[in-house]
Design a protein around this motif. Structure first.
Motif, PDB file in Angstrom:
ATOM      1  N   GLU A 113       1.118  -1.204  -0.193  1.00  0.00           N
ATOM      2  CA  GLU A 113      -0.060  -0.097  -0.168  1.00  0.00           C
ATOM      3  C   GLU A 113       0.967   1.549   0.835  1.00  0.00           C
ATOM      4  O   GLU A 113       0.414   2.705   0.155  1.00  0.00           O
ATOM      5  N   GLN A 114       2.123   1.223  -0.089  1.00  0.00           N
ATOM      6  CA  GLN A 114       2.930   1.968  -0.486  1.00  0.00           C
ATOM      7  C   GLN A 114       3.212   2.942   1.028  1.00  0.00           C
ATOM      8  O   GLN A 114       2.976   4.936   0.994  1.00  0.00           O
ATOM      9  N   ALA A 115       3.072   1.886   1.947  1.00  0.00           N
ATOM     10  CA  ALA A 115       2.640   3.602   3.548  1.00  0.00           C
ATOM     11  C   ALA A 115       3.826   3.085   4.160  1.00  0.00           C
ATOM     12  O   ALA A 115       4.356   2.311   5.082  1.00  0.00           O
ATOM     13  N   PHE A 116       5.081   3.537   3.212  1.00  0.00           N
ATOM     14  CA  PHE A 116       7.052   3.062   4.196  1.00  0.00           C
ATOM     15  C   PHE A 116       6.882   3.593   4.896  1.00  0.00           C
ATOM     16  O   PHE A 116       7.768   2.767   6.531  1.00  0.00           O
ATOM     17  N   ASP A 117       6.985   4.928   5.797  1.00  0.00           N
ATOM     18  CA  ASP A 117       6.827   5.855   7.211  1.00  0.00           C
ATOM     19  C   ASP A 117       6.811   4.063   7.964  1.00  0.00           C
ATOM     20  O   ASP A 117       7.325   3.943   9.290  1.00  0.00           O
ATOM     21  N   GLU A 118       4.945   4.160   7.850  1.00  0.00           N
ATOM     22  CA  GLU A 118       4.637   2.686   9.038  1.00  0.00           C
ATOM     23  C   GLU A 118       5.645   1.506   8.854  1.00  0.00           C
ATOM     24  O   GLU A 118       6.144   1.175   9.280  1.00  0.00           O
ATOM     25  N   ALA A 119       5.848   0.792   7.411  1.00  0.00           N
ATOM     26  CA  ALA A 119       6.595   0.292   7.572  1.00  0.00           C
ATOM     27  C   ALA A 119       7.965  -0.661   7.640  1.00  0.00           C
ATOM     28  O   ALA A 119       8.909  -1.231   8.934  1.00  0.00           O
ATOM     29  N   LEU A 120       8.872   1.600   7.835  1.00  0.00           N
ATOM     30  CA  LEU A 120       9.834   1.337   8.626  1.00  0.00           C
ATOM     31  C   LEU A 120       9.789   1.075   9.979  1.00  0.00           C
ATOM     32  O   LEU A 120      10.628   0.082  10.494  1.00  0.00           O
ATOM     33  N   LEU A 121       8.919   1.941  10.830  1.00  0.00           N
ATOM     34  CA  LEU A 121       8.381   1.613  12.322  1.00  0.00           C
ATOM     35  C   LEU A 121       8.481   0.084  11.600  1.00  0.00           C
ATOM     36  O   LEU A 121       9.298  -0.618  13.046  1.00  0.00           O
ATOM     37  N   CYS A 122       7.915  -0.803  11.380  1.00  0.00           N
ATOM     38  CA  CYS A 122       8.065  -2.140  11.883  1.00  0.00           C
ATOM     39  C   CYS A 122       9.137  -3.327  11.776  1.00  0.00           C
ATOM     40  O   CYS A 122       8.918  -3.760  12.065  1.00  0.00           O
ATOM     41  N   CYS A 123      10.195  -2.732  10.683  1.00  0.00           N
ATOM     42  CA  CYS A 123      11.011  -2.822  10.786  1.00  0.00           C
ATOM     43  C   CYS A 123      11.832  -3.059  11.784  1.00  0.00           C
ATOM     44  O   CYS A 123      12.081  -4.095  11.822  1.00  0.00           O
ATOM     45  N   TRP A 137      16.958  -7.402   7.903  1.00  0.00           N
ATOM     46  CA  TRP A 137      18.159  -6.514   7.707  1.00  0.00           C
ATOM     47  C   TRP A 137      18.112  -5.305   6.115  1.00  0.00           C
ATOM     48  O   TRP A 137      18.077  -4.274   5.767  1.00  0.00           O
ATOM     49  N   GLN A 138      18.126  -7.273   5.100  1.00  0.00           N
ATOM     50  CA  GLN A 138      17.885  -6.568   4.211  1.00  0.00           C
ATOM     51  C   GLN A 138      16.682  -5.957   3.638  1.00  0.00           C
ATOM     52  O   GLN A 138      16.535  -4.689   3.077  1.00  0.00           O
ATOM     53  N   GLY A 139      15.652  -6.218   4.111  1.00  0.00           N
ATOM     54  CA  GLY A 139      14.277  -5.823   4.346  1.00  0.00           C
ATOM     55  C   GLY A 139      13.423  -4.428   4.487  1.00  0.00           C
ATOM     56  O   GLY A 139      13.817  -3.506   4.032  1.00  0.00           O
ATOM     57  N   TYR A 140      14.434  -3.857   5.540  1.00  0.00           N
ATOM     58  CA  TYR A 140      15.075  -2.504   6.384  1.00  0.00           C
ATOM     59  C   TYR A 140      15.637  -1.386   5.085  1.00  0.00           C
ATOM     60  O   TYR A 140      14.895  -0.650   4.733  1.00  0.00           O
ATOM     61  N   ALA A 156      22.363  -0.238   6.425  1.00  0.00           N
ATOM     62  CA  ALA A 156      21.239  -1.414   6.560  1.00  0.00           C
ATOM     63  C   ALA A 156      21.803  -2.967   5.676  1.00  0.00           C
ATOM     64  O   ALA A 156      21.812  -4.159   6.294  1.00  0.00           O
ATOM     65  N   ALA A 157      22.037  -2.424   4.403  1.00  0.00           N
ATOM     66  CA  ALA A 157      22.673  -3.243   2.806  1.00  0.00           C
ATOM     67  C   ALA A 157      23.508  -4.287   3.931  1.00  0.00           C
ATOM     68  O   ALA A 157      23.794  -4.853   3.585  1.00  0.00           O
ATOM     69  N   SER A 158      24.393  -3.517   4.565  1.00  0.00           N
ATOM     70  CA  SER A 158      25.856  -3.145   4.385  1.00  0.00           C
ATOM     71  C   SER A 158      26.139  -4.308   6.396  1.00  0.00           C
ATOM     72  O   SER A 158      26.699  -5.111   5.994  1.00  0.00           O
ATOM     73  N   LYS A 159      25.213  -4.419   7.084  1.00  0.00           N
ATOM     74  CA  LYS A 159      25.238  -5.242   7.868  1.00  0.00           C
ATOM     75  C   LYS A 159      24.279  -6.860   7.689  1.00  0.00           C
ATOM     76  O   LYS A 159      24.819  -7.719   7.954  1.00  0.00           O
ATOM     77  N   ALA A 160      23.342  -6.859   6.379  1.00  0.00           N
ATOM     78  CA  ALA A 160      22.764  -8.288   5.699  1.00  0.00           C
ATOM     79  C   ALA A 160      23.624  -8.913   5.371  1.00  0.00           C
ATOM     80  O   ALA A 160      23.993 -10.247   5.338  1.00  0.00           O
ATOM     81  N   LEU A 161      24.797  -7.660   4.494  1.00  0.00           N
ATOM     82  CA  LEU A 161      25.757  -9.299   4.146  1.00  0.00           C
ATOM     83  C   LEU A 161      27.081  -9.051   4.754  1.00  0.00           C
ATOM     84  O   LEU A 161      27.363 -10.744   5.213  1.00  0.00           O
ATOM     85  N   GLU A 162      26.929  -8.291   6.104  1.00  0.00           N
ATOM     86  CA  GLU A 162      28.283  -8.842   7.343  1.00  0.00           C
ATOM     87  C   GLU A 162      26.723 -10.009   7.476  1.00  0.00           C
ATOM     88  O   GLU A 162      28.438 -11.086   8.171  1.00  0.00           O
ATOM     89  N   LEU A 163      25.736 -11.033   8.227  1.00  0.00           N
ATOM     90  CA  LEU A 163      25.022 -11.564   8.737  1.00  0.00           C
ATOM     91  C   LEU A 163      25.469 -12.835   7.757  1.00  0.00           C
ATOM     92  O   LEU A 163      25.584 -13.874   8.017  1.00  0.00           O
ATOM     93  N   SER A 164      25.242 -12.450   6.144  1.00  0.00           N
ATOM     94  CA  SER A 164      24.646 -13.433   5.680  1.00  0.00           C
ATOM     95  C   SER A 164      25.865 -12.727   4.196  1.00  0.00           C
ATOM     96  O   SER A 164      25.084 -12.406   3.077  1.00  0.00           O
ATOM     97  N   PRO A 165      26.950 -13.193   4.220  1.00  0.00           N
ATOM     98  CA  PRO A 165      27.043 -12.705   3.130  1.00  0.00           C
ATOM     99  C   PRO A 165      27.549 -13.447   1.670  1.00  0.00           C
ATOM    100  O   PRO A 165      27.678 -12.374   0.989  1.00  0.00           O
ATOM    101  N   ASP A 166      26.667 -14.368   1.708  1.00  0.00           N
ATOM    102  CA  ASP A 166      26.663 -15.875   0.565  1.00  0.00           C
ATOM    103  C   ASP A 166      25.429 -15.572  -0.117  1.00  0.00           C
ATOM    104  O   ASP A 166      24.990 -16.198  -1.251  1.00  0.00           O
TER     105      ASP A 166
END
Length: 218
Positions: A113-123, A137-140, A156-166
């Protein structure tokens, strides 16, 4: 132009071009309701429902007795109401059940629904509970991009890769965040890594071409 747009719609191909064609027809003869009606149908086929509703509403002013337009607007109104009700239900469910799956479903619906601000809080709610989950982290990062916060998205994307580099999907999102902070060469390298790990996660060729053009101008 009208006939070509109509044929494109029927074949469900080249719909973006069909919008341009029907716009040309409308520009030449704006009083013809059928042109507006066709444009609404094409926009609906493209998934641009809000735009389709606006065009259909304008067309109804030109042809107030059109049963086709009335039916289209009725269907759009019902769907909009159903989607709003679904979102409200899952908001309550996430709060009442307070379960991981309920929060994930709510985030999906908010993004739809493109309610990105609320989605951010849920992430952030999920990450507070599951900080070692790289997918969250990737979704965030993706939601942050929608919120025009590319530097935060890159972290956030860097953190996702740090946790799962492959994870190929993480590399693809990382590539997009790098492009958004004007680092096209690194974005290309990250996109190449994503494609090597999983070709299904490859960044579209057109996007890569744009990054390559930007990298040459640096």
């Amino acid at each position: 132009d009208y006939e070509r747009a109509f044929l494109a719609l029927m074949r469900e191909e080249n719909l973006e071009e069909a919008v341009g064609l029907i716009d040309e027809a409308i520009l030449q003869e704006p009083e013809i309701a059928g042109y507006h009606r066709l444009k609404a149908r094409i926009l609906l086929a493209l998934g641009r429902k809000a735009s389709a509703e606006a065009v259909a509403t304008a067309a109804l002013n030109l042809s107030p007795k059109s049963t086709d337009l009335l039916a289209l607007l009725r269907d759009l109104a019902v769907e909009r109401s159903d989607r709003a009700a679904e979102l409200a239900f899952h908001r309550d469910l996430a709060k009442l059940e307070d379960k991981e799956a309920a929060w994930r479903r709510l985030i999906f619906l908010l993004i739809r629904e493109q309610a990105f601000d609320e989605a951010l809080l849920c992430c952030e709610e999920l990450l507070g509970r599951f900080p070692a989950n790289s997918a969250y982290w990737q979704g965030y990062a993706r939601v942050l991009l929608h919120c025009s916060r590319p530097r935060d998205a890159l972290q956030a994307a860097s953190k996702a890769l740090e946790l799962s580099p492959d994870a190929a999907a993480h590399w693809a999102v990382y590539a997009r965040t790098l492009a958004q902070v004007d680092r096209p060469r690194e974005a290309l390298a990250a996109a190449d890594k994503a494609a090597q790990l999983d070709p299904r996660k490859a960044v579209p060729r057109g996007v890569l071409d744009a990054w390559e053009a930007r990298s040459r101008s640096d």
